[in-house]
Design a protein around this motif. Sequence first.
Motif, PDB file in Angstrom:
ATOM      1  N   VAL A  89     -11.362   7.057  -1.239  1.00  0.00           N
ATOM      2  CA  VAL A  89     -11.252   5.604  -1.384  1.00  0.00           C
ATOM      3  C   VAL A  89     -12.631   4.950  -1.467  1.00  0.00           C
ATOM      4  N   ALA A  99       0.833  -1.204   0.000  1.00  0.00           N
ATOM      5  CA  ALA A  99       0.000   0.000   0.000  1.00  0.00           C
ATOM      6  C   ALA A  99       0.867   1.253   0.000  1.00  0.00           C
ATOM      7  N   ALA A 103     -13.811   1.285  -1.057  1.00  0.00           N
ATOM      8  CA  ALA A 103     -13.282   0.009  -0.549  1.00  0.00           C
ATOM      9  C   ALA A 103     -14.341  -1.072  -0.671  1.00  0.00           C
ATOM     10  N   TYR A 110      -1.277  -4.730  -7.682  1.00  0.00           N
ATOM     11  CA  TYR A 110      -1.828  -5.889  -6.994  1.00  0.00           C
ATOM     12  C   TYR A 110      -0.701  -6.792  -6.510  1.00  0.00           C
ATOM     13  N   ALA A 123     -10.737  -5.164   0.484  1.00  0.00           N
ATOM     14  CA  ALA A 123     -10.202  -4.239   1.485  1.00  0.00           C
ATOM     15  C   ALA A 123     -10.202  -4.801   2.897  1.00  0.00           C
ATOM     16  N   ASP A 177      -5.358  -0.719   4.747  1.00  0.00           N
ATOM     17  CA  ASP A 177      -4.784  -0.020   3.601  1.00  0.00           C
ATOM     18  C   ASP A 177      -5.722   1.064   3.083  1.00  0.00           C
ATOM     19  N   ALA A 178      -7.029   0.801   3.082  1.00  0.00           N
ATOM     20  CA  ALA A 178      -7.990   1.823   2.643  1.00  0.00           C
ATOM     21  C   ALA A 178      -7.879   3.069   3.516  1.00  0.00           C
ATOM     22  N   PHE A 183      -6.217  -0.885  -6.345  1.00  0.00           N
ATOM     23  CA  PHE A 183      -5.281  -1.607  -5.479  1.00  0.00           C
ATOM     24  C   PHE A 183      -5.933  -2.893  -4.996  1.00  0.00           C
ATOM     25  N   ALA A 184      -5.161  -3.979  -4.984  1.00  0.00           N
ATOM     26  CA  ALA A 184      -5.677  -5.265  -4.511  1.00  0.00           C
ATOM     27  C   ALA A 184      -4.536  -6.066  -3.898  1.00  0.00           C
ATOM     28  N   HIS A 185      -4.519  -6.141  -2.564  1.00  0.00           N
ATOM     29  CA  HIS A 185      -3.470  -6.874  -1.864  1.00  0.00           C
ATOM     30  C   HIS A 185      -3.957  -8.292  -1.566  1.00  0.00           C
ATOM     31  N   GLU A 229     -10.163   0.075  -3.892  1.00  0.00           N
ATOM     32  CA  GLU A 229      -9.470  -1.079  -3.319  1.00  0.00           C
ATOM     33  C   GLU A 229     -10.387  -2.289  -3.359  1.00  0.00           C
TER      34      GLU A 229
END
Length: 229
Positions: free
Chosen positions: A76, A40, A78, A157, A60, A65-66, A124-126, A57
């Motif tokens: 954001v 992030a 999420a 990602y 999330a 991170d959001a 974003f995608a963790h 995101e």
Amino acid sequence: MTHADHGGRGGDLAAVQQDHWQHTYADHPGMYGDQPSSPARHAADAFRAAGAREVLELGAGHGRDALYFAREGFTVRATDFSATGLEQLRKAAEQQGLADRVRAEIHDVRDPLPLPDASVDAVFAHMLLCMALSTQEIHALVGEVRRVLRPGGAFVYTVRHTGDAHYGTGLAHGDDIFEHGGFAVHFFDRGLVDALAEGWTLREVDPFEEGDLPRRLWRVTQSLPSSTS
């Protein structure tokens, strides 16, 4: 919440995973802590460099991170398929005075994203893409990310890869999906990363480690071409 009917074995596995995550977040509130992940932090820099103001995101969870993105000045959106995790995110956003910068929504990523074309600055995608998703579903999801991103938009990602110690062990579900301790993971090889980057500018595939074992992952940064005159 309503989702499309994802029948067959894959649908059954996803339903079990959704229930598992619901219970996990309920039993372990804020299980990942309140500090942002290292991906992030990297993503925030990449998004700023791309001129992003709004971040979507995916996956999330309870929002570490959001909330970080919001503190960094981004707006954001999420999403997650766990109502329990998102409720924890909403409460934390209120407590931190960030409720006006974070919108939390339930969404199953096997369904189309509920957003117009070219409406998002950054995504974003963790460790979301390496959940219990088939290769076909992963391609469809990245296609949706491409659809909703604006020209020049950035996508960061992370995924566990086939060099991870859990790859090839535990309960095998096929399609490089293996389950340990109730959590199913789709392990990525480099060929899948490259295939998902077709039509994008692939800026970085950075290996890193996180958590116990440790988990071995790639952090992938790619962007859409900017509009041409």
